[in-house]
Design an enzyme around this catalytic site. Structure first.
Site, short mmCIF file in Angstrom:
data_model
loop_
_atom_site.label_atom_id
_atom_site.label_comp_id
_atom_site.label_asym_id
_atom_site.label_seq_id
_atom_site.Cartn_x
_atom_site.Cartn_y
_atom_site.Cartn_z
CG HIS A 254 0.48 6.24 -0.90
ND1 HIS A 254 -0.72 6.87 -1.41
CD2 HIS A 254 -0.16 5.63 0.26
CE1 HIS A 254 -1.83 6.50 -0.60
NE2 HIS A 254 -1.51 6.10 0.26
CG HIS B 125 -1.72 1.21 1.43
ND1 HIS B 125 -3.19 1.23 1.06
CD2 HIS B 125 -1.52 2.23 1.74
CE1 HIS B 125 -3.91 2.37 1.28
NE2 HIS B 125 -2.67 3.11 1.57
CD GLU B 126 1.57 3.75 3.63
OE1 GLU B 126 1.77 4.76 3.05
OE2 GLU B 126 0.60 3.63 4.28
CG HIS C 101 0.58 8.88 -6.96
ND1 HIS C 101 -0.64 8.95 -6.18
CD2 HIS C 101 0.46 9.69 -8.10
CE1 HIS C 101 -1.47 10.26 -7.00
NE2 HIS C 101 -0.69 10.47 -8.00
#
Length: 558
Positions: free
Chosen positions: A472, A468-469, A475
């Site tokens: 980010h 998940h991190e 991105h």
């Protein structure tokens, strides 16, 4: 005096940054920035992207690059001296940013560019930069009379201090609670890995036996596996009453007054700007277009999910009654009996999966998945200064061997480090004079550390968090936008920011990608097919209760 915060060109020199460097660096930087802004704003006409917005973005980017390592260190290596320096400078940074956002000279310059002939010739990222800036001027009180602008500024100052104090109190209360145990029978039910962590924590604190803390790996293990109900209750009460007027440290770091003041100030700020409440103000930069629409969505979802949550709760209560003669479950019982029910239904536990997710295998597998998905290669670099011996540093290059991003990764829970997991921006991408400023990210988690000579072993839930991190991080780092205000996660509505992170989680459930990230730390064998089948079968275990929990947070927050 030499100041490393003002002298670095590439990565922050973490090993050289001391608390006494912070305030002089910020004072000098803000003074120079104010002079530069006054010089830019002295022009009265013919404002363009090149002669005004780009130089202004450079000023803000320079401040962010200096402030970022300070803010990050305050979160991951907190101490009294750094905290004092951080909070002193937070007030100065907040004042500077509010001044900038209420400067009518700057607002008029942006507005003239938006209305001028050049605007149509600018690219989409430049146009969005200008539109976002004009929106933010209005959200910062540019339209208010002078006395209300001053009140707005005062509120922003108070809020920055209060929210920082809130976080400090939670951290201090978390660090303050420790329990040393010398009778191993009190730890019955705990997995060997959890007991080994407690033993290691005790040794690190020069204590005998085993030491439990409120860091999440320790807390979660007790709540999920400890047979001793009294121990579970004691840790539960300590955890849920942190920084409050209750619990073992009642009143010592009490955030009750801070919360009331934050709520009152947020409401006043929203009313100043013409909003009915702070939720309306918050939505001004998000995708949802009204508070009514948000509340209808949340309540509709809650109504649809509650029967499933009730079914989940009934199942665990019935299991506890039938198999353990428990007729009344308290909050400190739910995780414990839920974990037993999961094992009863699916013959699998998070603990059983940990040996198959050693940190080196998980990271290598994650990087291989990124290579196959995006054509990016990730390599470790050992010669970079970091803030802690456990922190690792990596670079990302594309198929043409072009540098695309860099990141620090700090995976383990420890004292004086804020809880949770997050991606932070160290440096953002921008392009100027043909040169690209490479984006740099901080990836921070709070997983169980290595025990003895073994590598860190992750639960599958921790692997999900890491992916998940990292979403980010991708991105932020793989952006191809050249304007710093809208590159990476900048300028993206905060509810949309979660898309890449949620996307990356999916690969933790696919057999093809599991084969890259799961291999037993001793035997080197892949995750057996039957274990994978059990893991996926249990994927939605108690998902009704989990989503209701998130909806409770959302409704309460809103």
């Amino acid at each position: 005096m030499s100041n490393p915060l003002l002298e670095f060109q590439d990565l922050p020199p973490f090993s050289n940054i001391l608390p006494e460097h912070v305030e002089p660096a910020i004072d000098q930087l803000l003074s120079e920035s104010r002079q530069q802004i006054d010089h830019l704003a002295a022009r009265t006409q013919d404002f363009t992207w090149e002669n005004f917005i780009q130089p202004l973005e450079n000023i803000e980017d320079r401040i962010n690059k200096v402030w970022s390592p300070v803010s990050h260190l305050n979160a991951v290596m907190n101490n009294d001296a750094l905290r004092t320096a951080y909070n002193n400078c937070l007030a100065k940074i907040t004042e500077f940013n509010t001044e900038l956002a209420q400067d009518k000279r700057i607002y008029k310059a942006y507005h003239s560019i938006k209305m001028g002939n050049e605007y149509a010739q600018l690219n989409h990222a430049q146009q969005k930069t200008i539109s976002d800036a004009l929106r933010d001027f209005h959200l910062s009180g540019i339209d208010l009379p002078e006395y209300q602008q001053q009140r707005f500024k005062a509120i922003k100052q108070q809020l920055s201090g209060l929210t920082s104090k809130f976080a400090d109190n939670v951290l201090d209360a978390t660090n303050a609670w420790k329990k040393t145990i010398t009778d191993e029978t009190l730890l019955a039910g705990l997995p060997d890995s959890a007991k080994a962590l407690a033993r290691q924590t005790a040794a690190n604190n020069r204590q005998p036996g085993w030491m439990l803390t409120l860091d999440f790996p320790s807390y979660y293990a007790v709540m999920s596996y400890a047979d001793n109900r009294g121990l579970r209750k004691e840790m539960h009460d300590a955890y849920v009453t942190r920084a409050s007027d209750q619990g073992p440290h009642a009143g010592k770091w009490d955030n009750s007054g801070n919360m009331k003041e934050i709520l009152a100030l947020r409401h006043e700020l929203a009313l100043l700007l013409g909003f009915s409440n702070y939720a309306e103000y918050s939505l001004a930069t998000k995708m949802a277009d009204s508070t009514d629409k948000v509340m209808r969505f949340l309540r509709d979802l809650a109504a649809r999910c509650k029967p499933y949550a009730q079914k989940d709760l009934d199942a665990v209560m019935e299991y506890a009654r039938a198999h353990h003669d428990m007729t009344q479950l308290e909050p400190w019982d739910i995780n414990y009996y839920s974990e037993k029910l999961r094992q009863h239904q699916y013959a699998i536990t998070q603990e059983e999966l940990k040996p198959y997710f050693p940190e080196p295998v998980v990271l290598d597998g994650l990087f291989e998945i990124v290579r196959r998905l995006f054509g990016m290669r990730i390599s470790q670099v050992d010669s970079v200064a970091t803030w802690h011996k456990d922190v690792k540093f990596f670079v990302i290059t594309d198929e043409h061997n072009q540098l695309r991003g860099k990141f620090f990764i700090d995976l383990y829970a420890r004292a004086n480090k804020r809880g949770g997991a997050w991606m932070g921006q160290c440096i953002s991408r921008k392009k100027q004079a043909g040169r690209i400023q490479t984006p740099v990210a901080y990836l921070t988690c709070n997983f169980s550390p290595p025990i003895g000579n073994d590598p860190a072993l992750f639960t599958h839930n921790e692997v999900l968090t890491l992916f998940h991190e990292f979403g980010h991080g991708l991105h932020h780092m793989l952006t191809q936008v050249d304007n710093v205000s809208v590159s990476g996660i900048n300028g993206v509505a905060w509810d949309a920011v979660e898309l890449p992170s949620q996307f990356m989680e999916n690969f933790c459930w696919e057999k093809e990608s599991i084969d890259f990230i799961a291999r037993h730390y001793q035997s080197g064998k892949s995750l057996p097919g039957d274990l994978f089948d059990k893991m996926t079968a249990a994927k939605n275990f108690q998902s009704g209760m989990q989503i209701i929990r998130q909806l409770e947070f959302a409704l309460f927050d809103f």
